[in-house]
Design a protein around this motif. Sequence first.
Motif, PDB file in Angstrom:
ATOM      1  N   HIS A 119       0.827  -1.209   0.000  1.00  0.00           N
ATOM      2  CA  HIS A 119       0.000   0.000   0.000  1.00  0.00           C
ATOM      3  C   HIS A 119       0.863   1.262   0.000  1.00  0.00           C
ATOM      4  O   HIS A 119       0.366   2.351  -0.279  1.00  0.00           O
ATOM      5  N   ALA A 120       2.130   1.106   0.351  1.00  0.00           N
ATOM      6  CA  ALA A 120       3.061   2.241   0.297  1.00  0.00           C
ATOM      7  C   ALA A 120       3.814   2.254  -1.028  1.00  0.00           C
ATOM      8  O   ALA A 120       4.806   2.965  -1.184  1.00  0.00           O
ATOM      9  N   PHE A 121       3.343   1.460  -1.982  1.00  0.00           N
ATOM     10  CA  PHE A 121       3.984   1.372  -3.311  1.00  0.00           C
ATOM     11  C   PHE A 121       5.451   0.954  -3.196  1.00  0.00           C
ATOM     12  O   PHE A 121       6.255   1.297  -4.056  1.00  0.00           O
ATOM     13  N   PHE A 122       5.793   0.259  -2.102  1.00  0.00           N
ATOM     14  CA  PHE A 122       7.193  -0.151  -1.895  1.00  0.00           C
ATOM     15  C   PHE A 122       8.139   1.053  -2.051  1.00  0.00           C
ATOM     16  O   PHE A 122       9.257   0.930  -2.543  1.00  0.00           O
ATOM     17  N   ASP A 123       7.634   2.242  -1.684  1.00  0.00           N
ATOM     18  CA  ASP A 123       8.379   3.512  -1.762  1.00  0.00           C
ATOM     19  C   ASP A 123       8.642   3.995  -3.194  1.00  0.00           C
ATOM     20  O   ASP A 123       9.453   4.902  -3.403  1.00  0.00           O
ATOM     21  N   ALA A 124       7.961   3.411  -4.159  1.00  0.00           N
ATOM     22  CA  ALA A 124       8.183   3.840  -5.556  1.00  0.00           C
ATOM     23  C   ALA A 124       7.727   5.289  -5.745  1.00  0.00           C
ATOM     24  O   ALA A 124       6.755   5.727  -5.118  1.00  0.00           O
ATOM     25  N   PRO A 125       8.377   6.029  -6.632  1.00  0.00           N
ATOM     26  CA  PRO A 125       7.966   7.415  -6.897  1.00  0.00           C
ATOM     27  C   PRO A 125       6.797   7.522  -7.881  1.00  0.00           C
ATOM     28  O   PRO A 125       6.277   8.621  -8.086  1.00  0.00           O
ATOM     29  N   HIS A 126       6.419   6.401  -8.485  1.00  0.00           N
ATOM     30  CA  HIS A 126       5.305   6.417  -9.455  1.00  0.00           C
ATOM     31  C   HIS A 126       4.477   5.142  -9.325  1.00  0.00           C
ATOM     32  O   HIS A 126       5.009   4.080  -8.955  1.00  0.00           O
ATOM     33  N   ALA A 127       3.213   5.265  -9.668  1.00  0.00           N
ATOM     34  CA  ALA A 127       2.359   4.071  -9.805  1.00  0.00           C
ATOM     35  C   ALA A 127       1.378   4.343 -10.930  1.00  0.00           C
ATOM     36  O   ALA A 127       0.990   5.501 -11.169  1.00  0.00           O
ATOM     37  N   VAL A 128       1.015   3.270 -11.639  1.00  0.00           N
ATOM     38  CA  VAL A 128      -0.055   3.422 -12.630  1.00  0.00           C
ATOM     39  C   VAL A 128      -1.202   2.511 -12.195  1.00  0.00           C
ATOM     40  O   VAL A 128      -0.994   1.327 -11.908  1.00  0.00           O
ATOM     41  N   PHE A 129      -2.382   3.109 -12.108  1.00  0.00           N
ATOM     42  CA  PHE A 129      -3.593   2.364 -11.771  1.00  0.00           C
ATOM     43  C   PHE A 129      -4.316   2.086 -13.081  1.00  0.00           C
ATOM     44  O   PHE A 129      -4.582   3.022 -13.847  1.00  0.00           O
ATOM     45  N   ILE A 130      -4.639   0.818 -13.319  1.00  0.00           N
ATOM     46  CA  ILE A 130      -5.250   0.479 -14.598  1.00  0.00           C
ATOM     47  C   ILE A 130      -6.735   0.163 -14.394  1.00  0.00           C
ATOM     48  O   ILE A 130      -7.099  -0.816 -13.748  1.00  0.00           O
ATOM     49  N   PHE A 131      -7.545   1.053 -14.930  1.00  0.00           N
ATOM     50  CA  PHE A 131      -9.002   0.918 -14.857  1.00  0.00           C
ATOM     51  C   PHE A 131      -9.524   0.440 -16.199  1.00  0.00           C
ATOM     52  O   PHE A 131      -8.866   0.583 -17.228  1.00  0.00           O
ATOM     53  N   MET A 132     -10.756  -0.100 -16.185  1.00  0.00           N
ATOM     54  CA  MET A 132     -11.477  -0.275 -17.439  1.00  0.00           C
ATOM     55  C   MET A 132     -12.940   0.066 -17.206  1.00  0.00           C
ATOM     56  O   MET A 132     -13.456  -0.020 -16.085  1.00  0.00           O
ATOM     57  N   SER A 133     -13.581   0.482 -18.292  1.00  0.00           N
ATOM     58  CA  SER A 133     -14.929   1.021 -18.189  1.00  0.00           C
ATOM     59  C   SER A 133     -15.947  -0.092 -17.979  1.00  0.00           C
ATOM     60  O   SER A 133     -15.817  -1.178 -18.536  1.00  0.00           O
ATOM     61  N   GLU A 134     -16.980   0.209 -17.193  1.00  0.00           N
ATOM     62  CA  GLU A 134     -18.139  -0.671 -17.089  1.00  0.00           C
ATOM     63  C   GLU A 134     -18.790  -0.711 -18.462  1.00  0.00           C
ATOM     64  O   GLU A 134     -18.816   0.346 -19.124  1.00  0.00           O
ATOM     65  N   PRO A 135     -19.355  -1.767 -18.975  1.00  0.00           N
ATOM     66  CA  PRO A 135     -19.470  -3.098 -18.380  1.00  0.00           C
ATOM     67  C   PRO A 135     -18.414  -4.076 -18.891  1.00  0.00           C
ATOM     68  O   PRO A 135     -18.690  -5.274 -18.963  1.00  0.00           O
ATOM     69  N   PHE A 136     -17.245  -3.582 -19.245  1.00  0.00           N
ATOM     70  CA  PHE A 136     -16.216  -4.509 -19.722  1.00  0.00           C
ATOM     71  C   PHE A 136     -15.965  -5.606 -18.687  1.00  0.00           C
ATOM     72  O   PHE A 136     -16.082  -5.383 -17.489  1.00  0.00           O
ATOM     73  N   ASP A 137     -15.579  -6.785 -19.218  1.00  0.00           N
ATOM     74  CA  ASP A 137     -15.376  -7.927 -18.301  1.00  0.00           C
ATOM     75  C   ASP A 137     -14.184  -8.769 -18.775  1.00  0.00           C
ATOM     76  O   ASP A 137     -13.211  -8.205 -19.260  1.00  0.00           O
ATOM     77  N   THR A 138     -14.321 -10.090 -18.725  1.00  0.00           N
ATOM     78  CA  THR A 138     -13.170 -10.972 -18.954  1.00  0.00           C
ATOM     79  C   THR A 138     -12.469 -10.711 -20.291  1.00  0.00           C
ATOM     80  O   THR A 138     -11.241 -10.660 -20.353  1.00  0.00           O
ATOM     81  N   ARG A 139     -13.265 -10.545 -21.351  1.00  0.00           N
ATOM     82  CA  ARG A 139     -12.651 -10.364 -22.678  1.00  0.00           C
ATOM     83  C   ARG A 139     -11.719  -9.153 -22.672  1.00  0.00           C
ATOM     84  O   ARG A 139     -10.578  -9.220 -23.142  1.00  0.00           O
ATOM     85  N   GLU A 140     -12.174  -8.071 -22.102  1.00  0.00           N
ATOM     86  CA  GLU A 140     -11.367  -6.859 -22.113  1.00  0.00           C
ATOM     87  C   GLU A 140     -10.237  -6.930 -21.079  1.00  0.00           C
ATOM     88  O   GLU A 140      -9.188  -6.309 -21.261  1.00  0.00           O
ATOM     89  N   ALA A 141     -10.481  -7.717 -19.999  1.00  0.00           N
ATOM     90  CA  ALA A 141      -9.422  -7.862 -18.990  1.00  0.00           C
ATOM     91  C   ALA A 141      -8.201  -8.564 -19.586  1.00  0.00           C
ATOM     92  O   ALA A 141      -7.068  -8.292 -19.175  1.00  0.00           O
ATOM     93  N   THR A 142      -8.430  -9.455 -20.575  1.00  0.00           N
ATOM     94  CA  THR A 142      -7.269 -10.086 -21.214  1.00  0.00           C
ATOM     95  C   THR A 142      -6.454  -9.029 -21.965  1.00  0.00           C
ATOM     96  O   THR A 142      -5.222  -9.073 -21.985  1.00  0.00           O
TER      97      THR A 142
END
Length: 220
Positions: A119-142
Amino acid sequence: MSVEEAIRTRRSVRGFLQREVSDDVLRKIFAVAQWSPSNCNVQPWSPHVVSGQTLKRLREALTSAGMRDEPIKPDWPADGVFTGIYRERQVDAARTLYGAMGIERHDAVGRKMAYMRNHAFFDAPHAVFIFMSEPFDTREATDIGMYAQSVMLLLTAYGIASCAQGALGLFPDVVRDHLGVPSNLKLLFGISFGYEDPDVKANTARVGRAEINDVVQFHR
Ligand SMILES: Cc1cc2nc3c(=O)[nH]c(=O)nc-3n(C[C@H](O)[C@H](O)[C@H](O)COP(=O)(O)O)c2cc1C
């Protein structure tokens, strides 16, 4: 760096230096990752790259959510249990990681503190959070998985270390609030990244892989 070298040298790094990646390099990496393939070329990934003060505030919010032992509220269930050979691999990876950190198997407090580093990003200076839009599901998660690997291999090619983290997807409301992300964007996971701190014990861990003959079936 060849693709083969990038794939072989990328590994999960869990301790970073404070040095930031330049904006030019950041933009280049995410521009090239755009060329990842996806079903019907819909490009369902919605990455939010977080640095500086925003990352600092998010680190505090996620760490305190974890420390309070709040019930997790991931956008997709995170309660699947690994069994059989998959459980063996999971146990083996955990033994390797905690072994490198000098944390005993039954040291519940030590393991919890090590986990909280997520939760502290292992002290990294950057993180990217990857979202996808509803109602995408398994196909788009691949598609998202392919995109994430592109990002991590590009980071590797630029000498930048990373760690994909499902743990960063456990409190999606906290992340959305801090980044002003609308509720129809669902969070899959995050990737912490930056330059590796070679003095962090966790970074000496090396996990293996199953033998090709135990995994791949060739047919002709
Ligand atoms: C989608 C995804 C989620 C992951 N979540 C976590 C995580 O929450 N915390 C963590 O320390 N590592 C996490 N990992 C890293 C894996 O443990 C790691 O990739 C695996 O053990 C293989 O090791 P390597 O990446 O060093 O080759 C995740 C990896 C992936 C691909």
